[in-house]
Enzyme design. Structure first.
Site, short mmCIF file in Angstrom:
data_model
loop_
_atom_site.label_atom_id
_atom_site.label_comp_id
_atom_site.label_asym_id
_atom_site.label_seq_id
_atom_site.Cartn_x
_atom_site.Cartn_y
_atom_site.Cartn_z
N GLN A 192 0.87 -1.18 0.00
CA GLN A 192 0.00 0.00 0.00
C GLN A 192 0.90 1.22 0.00
O GLN A 192 1.47 1.58 1.03
CB GLN A 192 -0.93 0.01 1.21
N GLY A 237 -10.88 1.07 1.80
CA GLY A 237 -11.98 0.43 1.09
C GLY A 237 -11.53 -0.08 -0.26
O GLY A 237 -11.90 -1.17 -0.69
N GLY A 238 -10.74 0.73 -0.92
CA GLY A 238 -10.18 0.34 -2.21
C GLY A 238 -8.98 1.20 -2.49
O GLY A 238 -8.80 2.26 -1.90
N GLU A 268 -6.82 2.56 -5.98
CA GLU A 268 -7.01 2.69 -7.41
C GLU A 268 -5.80 2.32 -8.24
O GLU A 268 -5.55 2.93 -9.29
CB GLU A 268 -7.43 4.12 -7.72
N ASN A 269 -5.02 1.35 -7.83
CA ASN A 269 -3.83 0.97 -8.58
C ASN A 269 -4.19 0.67 -10.03
O ASN A 269 -5.10 -0.12 -10.30
CB ASN A 269 -3.18 -0.25 -7.93
N GLU A 314 -13.15 3.63 -7.40
CA GLU A 314 -11.79 3.29 -7.81
C GLU A 314 -11.64 3.31 -9.33
O GLU A 314 -10.59 3.69 -9.85
CB GLU A 314 -11.39 1.92 -7.24
N HIS A 324 -11.11 6.82 -10.52
CA HIS A 324 -9.72 7.27 -10.32
C HIS A 324 -8.86 7.04 -11.57
O HIS A 324 -7.80 7.65 -11.71
CB HIS A 324 -9.09 6.52 -9.15
N GLU A 333 -9.49 12.99 -4.91
CA GLU A 333 -10.62 12.37 -4.21
C GLU A 333 -11.94 13.10 -4.41
O GLU A 333 -12.99 12.47 -4.52
CB GLU A 333 -10.30 12.24 -2.73
N TYR A 393 -13.01 14.29 0.04
CA TYR A 393 -13.91 13.51 -0.80
C TYR A 393 -15.24 14.24 -0.99
O TYR A 393 -15.67 14.49 -2.11
CB TYR A 393 -14.20 12.15 -0.17
#
Length: 621
Positions: free
Chosen positions: A157, A291-292, A294-295, A319, A322, A341, A399
């Site tokens: 991460q 939560g997620g 966005e890779n 995601e 993103h 965000e 956000y």
């Protein structure tokens, strides 16, 4: 003496794994684009490409190998400064294998240390190193902490500045880089990364080992380089999407993701082509902190979103969005994080409207408004700004305040005009960094176009730079949640809980109800709620978190056992942070319980999660 790098736009970078050259992304040079969270001096010398060759050592809990860096430097530049957070460096060589001199400076908490390499005339260097067992970006899980309980798991991460703990590069969102990787793992495990998967099945790499190779031909911010290794299976969802998960989890999660292709189509209809090839997802073990994530090409998802009612697939829409706002156009520095965000939260809601209808989108927008109001009440004024300047405390409302800002622009200028602007904006700035000031300048040049009345009506600078919520904010109201509000009023009036229509509620209705109840309730009323609705044993992590926050705030004794069961098995910060805060706020009643639970759970949390909880539980003073 500082040496400045000339303009970078249009220069090409070639890599052995690239099918075509990738343009080098520009470095922004305005004062607001200077990133205080990196030691890099990109206008002197910058990394343009990273090639990783690493071995995942599960026994030692380290990544070991090398990183080859391609460098673009100003004439006369003799050194490059990288970011290093605890790396064990063995040696650094140039492209001919000759040793280069290097030093690691004084380390700062969270930020790490500068790694300065004397490159001389070299424009490609190789760093031979290993990560530390406690690298902040890496979560090494024993089999007991996975869904299948048979094999270990590793995931990274990197956001915001954690990838410097396992990748020696310039770890700043404004210094975009292409990358490639060769990752060697035990042959009974599968490696996946946030790029094109060149060897999906792996290739032999010696006794008991297998090698996986990846590449990312587009320049991305370094925090988006992501890795996971584990017992993984794959299920396609459509021609360009699918899901990875542990085999015991896959059958549960795949049905809730079956709208993914529709979401991709919806996103493209709004703001242009999806530019990353595939859109796959990876469902991680419960210790994943978000939560997620966005890779690119591989969104990471928490298992907590799978509640059986598809109520939380807005996380997938988020995601996916993103892929435009964040991955395609990225905040140049973290004080500009709302550009990622806030834009994405707005875009997510537009995807939800196309796929699930206006009322579903209204429910989510109304919940977003609620969340913003709560954050505004609970934050210091400076922490309610979108752009957070140097030395100012970052808030948690990027956000929702950001999304409502964009929704307010949409309502003011009209959806058709706004969508045309936003689509063109993503095209103009694709694969580039952006600042708040840069976006406002673009908006004024391409949307407002000198219309003084429109400028005054929008209050742009007030939204971007001032605290609180401007008076032109648009509040979308949901008819569905209005019915939940009536249930809240019934409880406030002392009416019976059992007669409420909660059997038909989804996650969002539950959140509205629990967050809308009075913050002070007697134990007898809490016991009635708990008994009728089974809140203390709810399998829905969103419901449990909201309930525990309320119940603990009222020192409801049965909530302590529920918290003791819930907190150690969930690693998502959104869900456990408010519960730990509620316990800590109760002083001698709650703080000892929080510390006891954390002592039990700490080893199961990702390092990012553990660090956040530690700060919550620090003694006051």
């Amino acid at each position: 003496m500082r040496i400045l790098l000339p303009a970078l736009v249009g220069l090409a970078l070639l890599s052995p794994l690239h099918a075509r050259p990738a343009a080098v992304s520009p470095i922004l040079t305005t004062p607001d684009a200077v990133d205080s969270e990196t030691y890099a001096q990109p206008r002197v010398a910058r990394v343009t490409h990273v090639a990783l060759d690493l071995d995942a050592d599960f026994e030692a809990r380290v990544m070991r190998g090398s990183a080859r860096l391609d460098i673009l430097a100003a004439p006369g530049a003799r050194e490059i400064v990288l970011d290093d957070k605890g790396l064990a460096i063995e040696r650094i060589t140039d492209d001919k294998g000759r040793a280069l001199r290097w030093t690691v400076g004084t380390s700062e908490e969270n930020k790490g240390a500068p790694l300065t390499v004397q490159i001389g005339a070299a424009r490609q260097i190789t760093i031979h190193y290993s990560s530390r067992p406690d690298a902040s970006a890496l979560g090494w899980l024993p089999p007991a902490l996975t869904a299948g309980k048979r094999k270990p798991f590793l995931f990274s991460q990197g956001q915001a500045i954690e990838n410097r703990s396992w990748i020696p590069t310039q770890d700043s969102p404004g210094i975009r880089q292409t990358w490639e990787a060769s990752i060697t793992v035990p042959d009974d495990l599968v490696a996946v990364m946030s790029g094109e998967r060149l060897t999906p099945q792996g290739e032999p790499a010696g006794a008991g080992r297998k090698r996986y190779r990846f590449r990312m031909a587009h320049p991305v911010p370094p925090y988006l380089i992501a890795l996971a290794v584990g017992d993984l299976a794959f299920q396609p969802l459509g021609p360009r999407s699918g899901v990875y998960a542990e085999p015991v989890t896959l059958a549960k999660v795949a049905p809730e993701l079956d709208d993914t292709e529709r979401m991709i189509d919806a996103a493209e209809s709004l703001y242009g082509a999806y530019r990353w090839g595939r859109y796959d997802m990876l469902v991680l073990p419960p210790s994943f902190p978000y939560g997620g994530m966005e890779n690119p090409t591989l969104t990471f998802l928490t298992p907590t979103i799978f509640t059986g009612d598809k109520a939380n697939v807005d996380v997938v829409a988020h995601e996916l969005a993103h892929s435009w706002s964040g991955n395609l156009v990225t905040n140049a520095t973290w004080p500009d994080g709302w550009l990622n965000e806030g834009f994405t939260t707005y875009f997510e809601n537009r995807i939800d409207e196309i796929v699930y209808g206006k009322e579903r989108a209204a429910v989510l927008a109304d919940i977003s408004w609620d969340d913003l109001q709560r954050d505004l009440r609970g934050s210091k004024p400076n922490a309610t700004k979108l752009y957070v300047g140097p030395g100012e405390e970052a808030g948690e409302l990027a956000y929702n305040k950001g999304a409502i800002f964009l929704r307010t622009i949409e309502k003011t200028v009209g959806r058709e005009r706004w969508d045309a602007y936003l689509r063109a904006y993503f095209d103009r700035h694709a694969f580039q960094p952006q600042t708040t000031a840069g976006w406002l300048a673009d908006l004024r040049a391409n949307l407002i176009k000198g219309d003084a009345a429109l400028e005054a009506k929008l209050q742009l600078d007030r939204w971007a730079y001032e605290a609180g919520l401007p008076d032109n904010a648009v509040h979308v109201r949901s008819a569905t949640l209005a019915q939940v509000d009536a249930a809240i009023e019934q409880v406030k009036a002392g009416g019976p809980v059992a007669s409420l229509p909660f059997a038909s509620w989804g996650t969002q209705e539950w959140q509205r109800f629990l967050n809308g109840l009075p913050r002070t309730l007697p134990s007898v009323r809490l016991a009635e709620l708990d008994g009728a609705m089974k809140l203390g044993t709810s399998p829905n992590a969103y419901v449990r978190s909201a309930w525990l926050t309320l119940a603990i705030g009222n020192r409801y004794e049965p909530a302590l056992a529920s918290a003791g069961e819930f907190l150690p098995r969930v690693g998502r910060l959104l869900l456990i942070r408010p519960v730990y805060r509620a316990l800590a706020a109760q002083g001698d009643w709650g703080m000892p319980v929080a510390r006891r639970i954390f002592a039990q759970a700490q080893g199961d949390y990702h390092p990012i999660t553990a660090a956040v909880v530690e700060r919550i539980l620090e003694p006051a003073g």
